[in-house]
Design a protein around this motif. Structure first.
Motif, PDB file in Angstrom:
ATOM      1  N   HIS A  21     -49.369  11.234  -2.559  1.00 55.56           N
ATOM      2  CA  HIS A  21     -50.740  11.395  -3.020  1.00 55.56           C
ATOM      3  C   HIS A  21     -51.273  10.029  -3.437  1.00 55.56           C
ATOM      4  O   HIS A  21     -50.622   9.311  -4.198  1.00 55.56           O
ATOM      5  N   GLU A  23     -53.622   7.872  -5.481  1.00 52.29           N
ATOM      6  CA  GLU A  23     -54.398   7.976  -6.713  1.00 52.29           C
ATOM      7  C   GLU A  23     -55.139   6.689  -7.021  1.00 52.29           C
ATOM      8  O   GLU A  23     -55.493   6.426  -8.168  1.00 52.29           O
ATOM      9  N   PRO A 344     -56.254  11.952  -9.983  1.00 52.86           N
ATOM     10  CA  PRO A 344     -54.824  12.213 -10.197  1.00 52.86           C
ATOM     11  C   PRO A 344     -54.398  13.550  -9.580  1.00 52.86           C
ATOM     12  O   PRO A 344     -55.157  14.529  -9.593  1.00 52.86           O
ATOM     13  N   THR A 345     -53.194  13.589  -9.060  1.00 46.76           N
ATOM     14  CA  THR A 345     -52.685  14.795  -8.409  1.00 46.76           C
ATOM     15  C   THR A 345     -52.745  16.000  -9.338  1.00 46.76           C
ATOM     16  O   THR A 345     -53.069  17.119  -8.919  1.00 46.76           O
TER      17      THR A 345
END
Length: 382
Positions: A21, A23, A344-345
């Motif tokens: 991911h 970010e 953010p994830t």
């Protein structure tokens, strides 16, 4: 963090090191809407089908068999008009939020092609694109092949190293994609009213079993059917949470391989016949594998599956695809903003335990063993 020549080809620097991911905020120049494409007249049908099947040795007589699906609708696939509507809806949603991100549109198999969209991007000075593929799930044809398309389009246009392309995560469990199906199932069950025995069928495109078991990252066991089946089943469970007493199944449609090649089953028409034999009198058909009412929905569901239900004396309703549902359009913009703003994830919405899915596809993800690994963007090689 490595640069654009890192393990993720053609990526922006933020994504190039291959983190699951991303970010880190990225100042994207434009959105690339990528789709399958479809013919827009009778003369386009066979050339379009040749594009779809190129390299697979499909005989002309088989193409003619499929062509009659399109010819029944005047040789015009609904998919291009639907993409025009989606593009306009995205542009309106972006404008309403004050977001200056142009939307470019390109197809895999018919004009406007992805290469055309990249040439437009270059002409307008865009060098960082965030792609939305018009498929929510993980498999070769619904994810990796789009990533290969981006690589081929950059190669064809000579814009590799000039334009970087990232992609939004697969959005099967994003609320914007799921909510239209929840609305549709609620309405469909209500429409059947006092029908004594109702069953819900979640329909998606069948794929070769070999492709299904290789869908998703290699280091996770998703069970029979791989990530492709697991994602569909997880979404169906969410959709049916408000109807715990209504039985449902995941079924498949639109298989096109030779009889000797295993594809995911059961076929929707076979399952309808079984349900009729069990006394089911009402069906809600949910095209959960599709974002819009293109040919597989209009022919395979609205024509063949509904005909099968009527032949067995069943009352059946087919619920809408997301199309330009407000929640879906808003959700796609939210997915773009995840990457633009480096959300953010932990703050990214996902309605199943499988998500939020990866921004950067993992090594070997969604392999097609018949074709082998080809260059693909937005993922770690191979």
């Amino acid at each position: 963090m490595t640069g654009a020549q890192g393990p993720v080809p053609g990526a922006t620097p933020a994504a190039a090191d291959g983190a699951e991911h991303v970010e880190e905020a990225v100042a994207y120049d434009a959105i690339l809407l990528a789709s399958f494409g479809g013919p827009e007249g009778q003369d386009d049908v066979i050339p379009f089908l040749r594009n779809v099947t190129r390299g697979r040795g499909i005989p002309e007589e088989r193409l003619e068999e499929v062509a009659h699906h399109y010819r029944a609708f005047g040789g015009v696939s609904p998919i291009n008009d639907q993409n025009r509507e989606l593009k306009a809806a995205l542009e309106a949603e972006l404008a309403s939020r004050g977001i200056d991100l142009p939307v470019l549109w390109g197809n895999r198999n018919w004009a406007p092609y992805l290469a055309d969209a990249l040439r437009e991007a270059d002409d307008r000075g865009f060098t960082k694109l965030i792609a939305i593929g018009t498929s929510a799930y993980s498999s070769y044809s619904s994810c990796r092949q789009y990533r290969e398309d981006y690589a081929m389009a950059l190669d064809e246009t000579g814009l590799a190293g000039v334009i970087a392309i990232d992609k939004v995560r697969q959005f099967f469990d994003h609320p914007g994609f799921v909510q239209p199906f929840i609305d549709g199932v609620n309405a469909g069950i209500a429409e059947l009213g006092d029908t004594p025995k109702v069953h819900v069928l979640f329909a998606t495109h069948s794929v070769p079993t070999d492709d299904a078991v290789r869908s998703g990252p290699r280091d996770r066991d998703f069970g029979e059917g791989g990530a492709y089946a697991a994602q569909h089943l997880a979404v169906a469970e969410v959709v049916m949470a408000g109807h715990p007493d209504v039985p449902w199944d995941l079924v498949y449609q639109s298989r096109s391989g030779p009889p000797s090649q295993p594809w995911l089953e059961p076929d929707i028409n076979d399952r309808i016949e079984e349900l009729a034999a069990d006394g089911v009198t009402g069906l809600v058909i949910v095209p959960v594998g599709f974002i819009s009412d293109h040919m597989e929905v209009k022919w395979d569901l609205d024509t063949e599956a509904l005909d099968t239900a009527r032949e067995h004396g069943m009352t059946a309703v087919r619920v809408p695809t997301p199309g330009v549902h407000a929640a879906f359009v808003s959700g796609l913009v939210d997915l773009v903003l995840e990457r633009r703003d480096g959300v953010p994830t932990s703050e990214r919405p996902a309605l199943t335990s499988l998500g939020p899915w990866f921004d950067v596809c993992r090594p070997g993800c969604c392999e097609n063993i018949r074709l082998g690994f080809k260059p693909a963007l937005a993922g770690i090689a191979p």
